[in-house]
Design a protein around this motif. Structure first.
Motif, PDB file in Angstrom:
ATOM      1  N   THR A  39       0.803  -1.223   0.000  1.00  0.00           N
ATOM      2  CA  THR A  39       0.000   0.000   0.000  1.00  0.00           C
ATOM      3  C   THR A  39       0.835   1.271   0.000  1.00  0.00           C
ATOM      4  OG1 THR A  39      -0.118  -0.162   2.401  1.00  0.00           O
ATOM      5  CG2 THR A  39      -1.930  -1.097   1.162  1.00  0.00           C
ATOM      6  N   SER A  91     -10.812  -2.755   9.790  1.00  0.00           N
ATOM      7  CA  SER A  91      -9.417  -2.811   9.373  1.00  0.00           C
ATOM      8  C   SER A  91      -8.997  -1.419   8.943  1.00  0.00           C
ATOM      9  CB  SER A  91      -9.254  -3.801   8.216  1.00  0.00           C
ATOM     10  OG  SER A  91      -9.506  -5.122   8.637  1.00  0.00           O
ATOM     11  N   PRO A  93      -6.134   1.443   7.301  1.00  0.00           N
ATOM     12  CA  PRO A  93      -5.067   1.555   6.297  1.00  0.00           C
ATOM     13  C   PRO A  93      -3.698   1.386   6.956  1.00  0.00           C
ATOM     14  CG  PRO A  93      -6.639   3.371   6.121  1.00  0.00           C
ATOM     15  CD  PRO A  93      -6.949   2.655   7.401  1.00  0.00           C
ATOM     16  N   ASP A  94      -2.756   0.873   6.200  1.00  0.00           N
ATOM     17  CA  ASP A  94      -1.402   0.696   6.723  1.00  0.00           C
ATOM     18  C   ASP A  94      -0.825   2.000   7.258  1.00  0.00           C
ATOM     19  OD1 ASP A  94      -1.560  -1.927   5.974  1.00  0.00           O
ATOM     20  OD2 ASP A  94      -0.455  -1.664   4.094  1.00  0.00           O
ATOM     21  N   SER A  95      -1.148   3.106   6.599  1.00  0.00           N
ATOM     22  CA  SER A  95      -0.579   4.393   6.996  1.00  0.00           C
ATOM     23  C   SER A  95      -0.967   4.776   8.421  1.00  0.00           C
ATOM     24  CB  SER A  95      -1.030   5.485   6.020  1.00  0.00           C
ATOM     25  OG  SER A  95      -2.459   5.555   5.991  1.00  0.00           O
ATOM     26  N   LYS A 117       1.004  -6.541  10.779  1.00  0.00           N
ATOM     27  CA  LYS A 117      -0.402  -6.184  10.618  1.00  0.00           C
ATOM     28  C   LYS A 117      -1.307  -7.366  10.949  1.00  0.00           C
ATOM     29  CE  LYS A 117      -3.702  -4.262   7.296  1.00  0.00           C
ATOM     30  NZ  LYS A 117      -3.868  -3.722   5.916  1.00  0.00           N
TER      31      LYS A 117
END
Length: 533
Positions: A39, A91, A93-95, A117
């Motif tokens: 991502t 869930s 976002p990775d950020s 994660k």
């Protein structure tokens, strides 16, 4: 690349200079390593892409923690507190995860990747009830850990390792027989001067085991000078880490040697990072703290003579379950103290004055019963057990079903619980669904019991002349000639909460009626016999 190398060199120089400054300043210097994310773009592919899902290893550990005798007696939970509102589970976002990890003051690098994660989602989505219990335990144990880590000038975030090791269960025992909050093996515990004997196992002592763990971590850091490698070595041993380094051409970065490490250790550092995340951001995931039902404020007393927990409980009205929860290092409820070898007793702070005021009465209470001739009687000689001779008997195999316990099984086959334990090497009445038990009945009676294994619970009760009726309140009760009711254990129940449902019934009454033994272990779906008063 030159600019990147220069930045790295500057960071290393800054870190080396910072090592000579105050510890708190050290912990503020960190960067976050992002390891090959789908991502996010713009990061150089320097490390392997660890995309394994290793959640099964740690999910099993935290599941067993919630079902342990210790947790079931240390917490009063009910089904409502364990209900999960799925609408509140999302869930992110990775950020967001990266930003939050970056904001944690940590001297240990909190890297982020897909494996990290996966563990964050395990804690915040699929094992929420267990995490809420750990949050409560953390309020009690983390101050102990932090004091010891400060003593040895170690990063405070190492306290999260105990979550991965034991799910903060001080009496945890792994399949490899590692014990306690910090999961010491026998040999390592002895090497760090922990007492391990019949009556005392200091691997289960929160203070002494933490002190030993801190010394072990300090020794490992002298070898590796890298906290990720230290954490990995704590899990699998320096030998395995050294082999992984050698097989990786001498690389001394955890993510570079990642696939050279044992599978459990590959998940260990990501699980540690995820634990650090969830302990700092649990509120953002609608997780709520469930506090233990033992006092968080305690004090310690020094004991210089043999003392049994029952002497304390019966004289100054301290529940024996609280004494066990606060003093898990004493394996048999006995403090084997002597004048020249004192031991520590941890007590609820409001009971310390009572202990001091009635100390002589406590030590004198039933002294001859507990310590005849002022000696600790060998437990084996006090209750020697001789199993039933199986020669000439018919052997049957029973597969454990949900809700079964040894008390029921012994009734259905008309055998002793002690024989069931002996025949199947069962420890503390602990059985699991799907486990196959060997059962021996008198010769010629095998056919009579041959269908029991395939019967439903109601059919097995009827086989013993008992009837079952629905409760309508989430469980079931079975009557037996009007003398007993049967209660089905629900998720979140413990012996205290069940006893409260039946006026006049105590924890010990339930243990005795159901042959639970000293452990008092119960599981959801298990049926308990309660005597009518």
């Amino acid at each position: 690349m030159k600019i990147t190398s220069l930045i790295i060199a500057v960071l290393i120089s800054v870190n080396v200079l910072a090592l000579s400054t105050k510890k708190e300043n050290i912990r503020r210097l960190k960067t976050i390593q992002v390891v090959q994310l789908d991502t996010l773009n713009g990061y150089e592919k320097k490390y392997v892409d660890p995309v394994e899902n290793l959640n099964d290893i740690f999910a099993e550990k935290i599941d067993s923690m919630l079902n342990s005798w210790y947790i079931q007696n240390a917490f009063v939970l009910d089904d409502n507190t364990l209900e999960v509102d799925s609408s509140k589970i999302v869930s992110l976002p990775d950020s967001i995860y990266i930003q939050r990890l970056q904001s944690i003051e940590s001297y240990v690098d909190l890297s982020f990747n897909k494996t990290v994660k996966n563990f964050i989602e395990l804690y915040t989505q699929r094992r929420r009830d267990q995490v809420e219990v750990m949050l409560g335990l953390a309020n009690y144990y983390f101050p102990i850990f932090e004091e010891v880590l400060d003593k040895y000038d170690l990063p405070m975030e190492l306290k999260y390792m105990a979550i991965i090791e034991s799910a903060l269960n001080p009496v945890a025992r792994s399949r490899a027989n590692a014990v306690g909050l910090w999961q010491f093996m026998y040999g390592t515990g002895k090497m760090y001067k922990l007492e391990i004997g019949t009556f005392v196992d200091e691997r289960r002592d929160p203070v002494k085991a933490t002190d030993a763990a801190a010394r072990y971590l300090s020794d490992l850091y002298k070898i590796y000078k890298n906290w990720h490698l230290v954490i990995a070595a704590y899990n699998c041993g320096p030998g395995n880490v050294n082999k992984a380094i050698r097989r990786s051409g001498g690389a001394r970065d955890y993510w570079t040697i990642y696939y050279r490490l044992p599978r459990e250790t590959r998940g260990y550092v990501p699980a540690f990072i995820a634990a650090a995340y969830v302990m700092n951001f649990y509120q953002e995931h609608n997780l709520h703290t469930h506090y233990p039902d033992f006092p968080l404020v305690t004090d310690t007393l020094q004991v210089r003579d043999y003392l049994h927990f029952k002497q304390i409980a019966e004289q100054i009205d301290v529940p024996i379950e609280q004494l066990r929860s606060l003093n898990p290092q004493y394996r048999m409820d006995i403090i084997p103290a002597k004048a020249d070898k004192p031991y520590i007793l941890k007590m609820p702070i409001e009971k310390v004055a009572d202990f001091i005021d009635y100390e002589d009465d406590i030590f004198a209470h039933n002294r001859k019963e507990f310590f005849p001739n002022n000696e600790i009687v060998n437990p084996q000689s006090r209750s020697a057990y001789h199993p039933t001779d199986i020669k000439g008997m018919d052997k049957l195999i029973y597969t454990v079903k949900s809700g079964d316990n040894l008390g029921f099984i012994s009734e259905w086959y008309h055998v002793k619980i002690s024989d069931l334990r002996y025949w199947n090497n069962i420890y503390r009445n602990l059985i699991r669904v799907g486990q196959k038990l060997a059962i021996y009945v008198p010769q010629g009676q095998g056919d009579h019991y041959s269908d029991v294994n395939s019967m439903s619970f109601a059919e097995k009760q009827a086989f013993k002349g008992k009837t079952v009726k629905s409760n309508g309140g989430g469980g079931s009760y079975a009557s037996t000639d009007g003398q007993y009711v049967y209660y089905t254990v629900r998720r979140g129940d413990n012996l205290w909460s069940i006893a409260r449902k039946f006026p006049g019934i105590s924890n010990n009454d339930i243990i005795k009626e159901n042959g639970l033994g000293k452990s008092g272990s119960i599981q959801p779906g298990q049926r308990l016999r309660i005597k009518k008063l």
